[in-house]
Enzyme design. Structure first.
Site, PDB file in Angstrom:
ATOM      1  CG  HIS A 129      -0.810   2.346  -9.122  1.00 28.16           C
ATOM      2  ND1 HIS A 129      -0.924   1.739  -7.999  1.00 28.16           N
ATOM      3  CD2 HIS A 129      -1.718   2.985  -9.396  1.00 28.16           C
ATOM      4  CE1 HIS A 129      -1.915   2.535  -7.231  1.00 28.16           C
ATOM      5  NE2 HIS A 129      -2.476   3.259  -8.438  1.00 28.16           N
TER       6      HIS A 129
ATOM      7  CG  LEU B 159       9.083 -17.393  -3.604  1.00 28.57           C
ATOM      8  CD1 LEU B 159       9.071 -17.286  -1.984  1.00 28.57           C
ATOM      9  CD2 LEU B 159       9.544 -16.192  -3.898  1.00 28.57           C
TER      10      LEU B 159
ATOM     11  CG  ASP C  98      -2.004   0.792   1.168  1.00 26.53           C
ATOM     12  OD1 ASP C  98      -2.460   1.149   0.092  1.00 26.53           O
ATOM     13  OD2 ASP C  98      -2.315   1.590   2.272  1.00 26.53           O
TER      14      ASP C  98
HETATM   15  C1  IPE Z   1      -5.461  -2.660  -0.071  1.00 23.78           C
HETATM   16  O1  IPE Z   1      -5.047  -1.285  -0.030  1.00 23.78           O
HETATM   17  C2  IPE Z   1      -5.518  -3.499  -1.200  1.00 23.78           C
HETATM   18  C3  IPE Z   1      -3.962  -3.440  -2.172  1.00 23.78           C
HETATM   19  C4  IPE Z   1      -3.066  -3.310  -1.666  1.00 23.78           C
HETATM   20  C5  IPE Z   1      -4.338  -3.884  -3.597  1.00 23.78           C
HETATM   21  P1  IPE Z   1      -6.309  -0.071  -0.374  1.00 23.78           P
HETATM   22  O2  IPE Z   1      -5.568   1.147  -0.360  1.00 23.78           O
HETATM   23  O3  IPE Z   1      -7.197  -0.501  -1.593  1.00 23.78           O
HETATM   24  O4  IPE Z   1      -6.945  -0.359   1.094  1.00 23.78           O
HETATM   25  P2  IPE Z   1      -7.953   0.519   1.894  1.00 23.78           P
HETATM   26  O5  IPE Z   1      -8.901   1.638   1.076  1.00 23.78           O
HETATM   27  O6  IPE Z   1      -6.639   1.721   2.499  1.00 23.78           O
HETATM   28  O7  IPE Z   1      -8.397   0.114   2.852  1.00 23.78           O
HETATM   29  C1  IPE Z   2      -1.732   0.093  -3.277  1.00 26.04           C
HETATM   30  O1  IPE Z   2      -1.523   1.514  -3.274  1.00 26.04           O
HETATM   31  C2  IPE Z   2      -2.035  -0.331  -4.546  1.00 26.04           C
HETATM   32  C3  IPE Z   2      -3.535  -0.776  -5.059  1.00 26.04           C
HETATM   33  C4  IPE Z   2      -4.393  -0.704  -4.172  1.00 26.04           C
HETATM   34  C5  IPE Z   2      -3.602  -0.853  -6.283  1.00 26.04           C
HETATM   35  P1  IPE Z   2      -2.618   2.766  -3.283  1.00 26.04           P
HETATM   36  O2  IPE Z   2      -3.052   2.974  -4.602  1.00 26.04           O
HETATM   37  O3  IPE Z   2      -3.623   2.185  -2.468  1.00 26.04           O
HETATM   38  O4  IPE Z   2      -1.949   3.874  -2.708  1.00 26.04           O
HETATM   39  P2  IPE Z   2      -2.537   4.881  -1.538  1.00 26.04           P
HETATM   40  O5  IPE Z   2      -2.818   3.897  -0.480  1.00 26.04           O
HETATM   41  O6  IPE Z   2      -3.503   5.675  -2.056  1.00 26.04           O
HETATM   42  O7  IPE Z   2      -1.235   5.769  -1.421  1.00 26.04           O
HETATM   43 MG    MG Z   3      -4.038   2.376  -0.421  1.00 29.70          MG
END
Ligand code: IPE
Ligand code: IPE
Ligand code: MG
Length: 234
Positions: free
Chosen positions: A29, A123, A12
């Site tokens: 991303h 792995l 995240d």
């Molecule tokens: C969780 O992150 C999903 C992934 C890392 C793929 P999100 O950014 O979607 O989660 P929330 O919205 O903060 O709970």
């Molecule tokens: C996690 O990073 C990746 C996905 C959920 C695809 P985020 O896109 O949630 O990044 P933040 O949390 O908004 O910074």
């Molecule tokens: Mg996020």
């Protein structure tokens, strides 16, 4: 050292990291997708056998269409690109989630990667794509009950072990260590069954800046923790 057999990561913070760089979220991303190779190699070197990465949740469809589209194309491109890397590193690719809901191109890339790497064994890299625990647990319940009621056989009688047979992680050990980058302290519908006794580490670092040393530090912290599983120390 006590090495976790199965490590899961909620990758995240891509979007917030990019914003700090005054870049678009999608740049985060992209950079985040490059981190995966380094962490997978490191995990393998340390003796981890299963690495499960949360790439796209069943809730992530709520994001703006442009971001979802970018994530989908990045997914297909990176999964194909990583095949050579996984062959070189003896890594088996696998996915968790309902990929039938993904566009055709993405499904093909996922299945091709799984097929090509199927004999690798150092792995297992599980990518959770269109994954959500509510969905996983519900479909497992449905299948388990349907088989039990159609056969009424004692071998199909529901129990914890049998239930795990219907999860995407069938045949794999449950998660020993769960890491979440990006500063949020929540699970976001990830592996709810499999993390029942996992050690959890929340890090403030955003996923694009997470590196091999951070991963090793997490495994060291894991090694220092006392897992009691409800019992008491010796
Ligand atoms: C969780 O992150 C999903 C992934 C890392 C793929 P999100 O950014 O979607 O989660 P929330 O919205 O903060 O709970
Ligand atoms: C996690 O990073 C990746 C996905 C959920 C695809 P985020 O896109 O949630 O990044 P933040 O949390 O908004 O910074
Ligand atoms: Mg996020």
């Amino acid at each position: 050292m006590n090495i976790p057999l199965h490590v899961a990561i909620i990758m995240d913070g891509n979007g917030r990291w990019a914003s700090i760089q005054e870049k678009k979220r999608i740049y985060g991303h992209y950079i985040g997708s490059l981190v995966i190779d380094k962490i997978a190699s490191k995990a393998k070197k340390l003796g981890v056998k299963y690495l499960t990465l949360y790439a796209f949740s069943t809730e992530n469809w709520k994001r703006p269409k442009s971001e979802v589209n970018f994530l989908m194309s990045l997914l297909a491109i990176q999964i194909r690109k990583k095949i050579n890397f996984m062959m070189r590193e003896n890594i088996k690719f696998n996915y968790l989630g309902d990929i039938a809901k993904l566009p055709q191109k993405q499904q093909e890339a996922i299945l091709e990667s799984k097929e090509k790497t199927k004999n690798n064994h150092e792995l297992t890299l599980n990518l959770a794509i269109n994954y959500g625990s509510y969905m996983e647990i519900l479909q497992a319940c449905k299948k388990m009950c349907a088989e039990y009621y159609s056969t009424k056989s004692i071998v199909n009688e529901p129990n914890e072990q049998l239930f795990e047979h219907y999860l995407y992680t069938k045949g794999m050990p449950n998660v020993d260590l769960l890491i979440r980058t990006g500063g949020e302290k929540r699970i976001s519908n990830f592996l709810l069954w499999q993390i029942a006794y996992a050690e959890i580490i929340f890090l403030d670092k955003y996923w694009p800046e997470f590196n091999e040393d951070d991963f090793e530090d997490c495994t060291k912290e894991f090694g220092e923790r006392k897992r009691r599983f409800g019992g008491i120390d010796d």
